[in-house]
Design an enzyme around this catalytic site. Sequence first.
Site, PDB file in Angstrom:
ATOM      1  N   GLU A  38     -17.858   3.883 -33.737  1.00  0.00           N
ATOM      2  CA  GLU A  38     -17.860   3.948 -31.938  1.00  0.00           C
ATOM      3  C   GLU A  38     -17.294   5.115 -31.742  1.00  0.00           C
ATOM      4  O   GLU A  38     -16.035   5.435 -32.355  1.00  0.00           O
ATOM      5  CB  GLU A  38     -16.765   2.457 -31.729  1.00  0.00           C
ATOM      6  CG  GLU A  38     -16.818   2.439 -30.047  1.00  0.00           C
ATOM      7  CD  GLU A  38     -15.897   1.847 -29.360  1.00  0.00           C
ATOM      8  OE1 GLU A  38     -15.058   1.253 -30.063  1.00  0.00           O
ATOM      9  OE2 GLU A  38     -16.137   1.412 -28.217  1.00  0.00           O
ATOM     10  N   ARG A 264     -11.320  -3.794 -46.053  1.00  0.00           N
ATOM     11  CA  ARG A 264     -10.794  -2.647 -45.524  1.00  0.00           C
ATOM     12  C   ARG A 264      -9.841  -1.996 -46.549  1.00  0.00           C
ATOM     13  O   ARG A 264      -9.345  -2.792 -47.435  1.00  0.00           O
ATOM     14  CB  ARG A 264     -10.048  -2.720 -44.356  1.00  0.00           C
ATOM     15  CG  ARG A 264     -10.726  -2.949 -43.106  1.00  0.00           C
ATOM     16  CD  ARG A 264      -9.639  -3.456 -41.928  1.00  0.00           C
ATOM     17  NE  ARG A 264     -10.359  -3.392 -40.711  1.00  0.00           N
ATOM     18  CZ  ARG A 264     -10.228  -2.662 -39.647  1.00  0.00           C
ATOM     19  NH1 ARG A 264      -9.481  -1.510 -40.028  1.00  0.00           N
ATOM     20  NH2 ARG A 264     -10.906  -2.515 -38.387  1.00  0.00           N
ATOM     21  N   LYS A 274      -6.981   2.749 -35.731  1.00  0.00           N
ATOM     22  CA  LYS A 274      -7.372   3.807 -34.624  1.00  0.00           C
ATOM     23  C   LYS A 274      -6.456   4.005 -33.440  1.00  0.00           C
ATOM     24  O   LYS A 274      -6.015   4.899 -32.965  1.00  0.00           O
ATOM     25  CB  LYS A 274      -8.543   3.469 -34.350  1.00  0.00           C
ATOM     26  CG  LYS A 274      -9.780   4.330 -34.605  1.00  0.00           C
ATOM     27  CD  LYS A 274     -10.969   4.266 -33.826  1.00  0.00           C
ATOM     28  CE  LYS A 274     -12.181   4.178 -34.514  1.00  0.00           C
ATOM     29  NZ  LYS A 274     -13.348   4.035 -33.749  1.00  0.00           N
TER      30      LYS A 274
END
Length: 561
Positions: A38, A264, A274
Amino acid sequence: MNDTSKSVTPTNFIRQIIESEIAHGCHTDGIVTRFPPEPNGHLHIGHAKSMCLNFGLAEDFAGRCFLRFDDTNPDKESPEYVESIKTDVRWLGFNWEDRLTHASNYFPQLYDWAVELIENGKAFICSLSAEEIRASRGTLTEPGSESPFRIRPVAESLELFEKMRAGDFPDGSHVLRAKIDMAAPNIHMRDPTIYRIRHSTHHNTGNRWCIYPMYGFTHPLSDAIEGVTHSLCTLEFEDQRPFYDWVLDNVTISKRPRQIEFSRMSLDYSIMSKRLLTLLVDENRVSGWDDPRLPTLSGLRRRGYTPRAIRNFCTRIGVTKNEQQIEASVLENCVREDLDKNAPRAFAVMDPLKIVIENYPQGQVEQLEAHNHPNDPNMGSRQISFCREIYIDRQDFMEEAPKKFFRLAPGREVRLRYAYFITCTSVIHDSEGHISELRCSYDPESRGGQSPDGRKVKGTLHWVSVQHALDAEVRQYDRLFQDANPLADRSKDFLELINPDSKAVITSSKVEPGLINAGAGKSFQFERVGYFCVDPESTPSHLVFNRTVELRDSWGKKNRP
RNA sequence: UGGGGUGUAGCCAAGUGGUAAGGCACCGGAUUUUGAUUCCGGCAUUCCCAGGUUCGAAUCCUGGCACCCCAGCCA
């Protein structure tokens, strides 16, 4: 031919799934993957893991990988991020060729599919408020309750959806919801929202839309549009796979992607979120997205990490469903391995201590040959100037040295690399008692660093000539956080755990003159000190080097408290 | 008294019923004009625990335990 120098990608459960599918006759046209960031932040090393997986698989199985911007939330996304992501993907070494896409470019098709769902009674316009929807969703242990709008006639939902799209309603007044099961044990199946009204300008579609599809609806369909065969995402999406499949089952598509989840990665002494990275930048705790202490790709790049080192790191840590908490040494080892092989050597003195070689002729300057790499003659050699006054690093001298200290001390002899043997004859102190200068003698017979009489010295020091050396600023970076996992203790603010010594700037370093021509980003090994690269802010009149990583130091490590 | 996932060395990780790969870290030792690099050697009688099946189990079965994720009109 088998090229043993080329490292083979180790297997993992996803490769095995693909291999088995291929063995059963699937994917005759090759596999298709996608890297779907994104554009609401910068890429970090966790994304590198995903890119290596997705682009790597495509490469190894004669497939294709899309770079797809997953841009369905206009309020958080911007074109700057799109550009920085493209730069980082390219820098890491991946090529999307003509496969650069935006989920937002699929909005018309997505709208049609939403209409199809409504027509088939699989979705409805819900006019509850966000709070009401939340309240009726139930809890983890209790079922939710059905929206009163669930029984809204198809025609009415259709009309409302059309009006939503036309901009007739304010934000938040209606949403489109899938009609699944409010009693489902999996919360994501309790009539999830698939479209919301947002009167915002989108970075790619401008003001064409005021309704935006949600991730859960957009992603499987974008995958289907692109013919993605394997939609690889992280573990937290595992719960959403039933909905991913539901969407694909209830809409007319021709290609059927499959979602597979992997874990992850976390890196010790770092953070990967983020949101928190943004916070560090916004609160000026670091100098920007490319601060060399950050795990962002731009930060790692500025720090001197190479794409090859990062890719190698990704293959070393593997792909599994276990939570990965990777020790910093794994990454460090990867850069050292690359830079040891590829970075030319240079001399730089971090904390200069002046030496006068008393028996060396005043005014004489000699050119000595130094290898640019001790184990790779192809990297050539350079001439370095030697004269009566030189600098060594202050930590290479001790006035009262223990026996195991193989460096300079009063009365001891060491080698100046590629130059001469010198012996310390006296120590000069300033008025406060600090060592200000050393007096030494040299052995003219030891030119080049070897004595014809076969005499050995234990220590070899790097050095620079006082009259030839250049001033340089050196930025010594260390781990950003004091704790291996700064987020582990939720009662503590991670900002309080920032390592106060994570950046030390030395403005009085001295480097060999040849370094003046090095361009930004160029890496060197400063012999006996570490790996450094030229910072983008560096200019010929003000050289700036960033420390990528120190050399492994078995002596220093043993002697640390 | 919800659902989903994961447990192999300090950190990663192979292993898919035949007797625990590899990397990082660590500990030796050799070579070295970088206390670097390189090289050699060491480092799990045991795989979260307990039972069971089997000639044989990290792998299969049963029951526990621990940890992670999920209640955005974020992705």
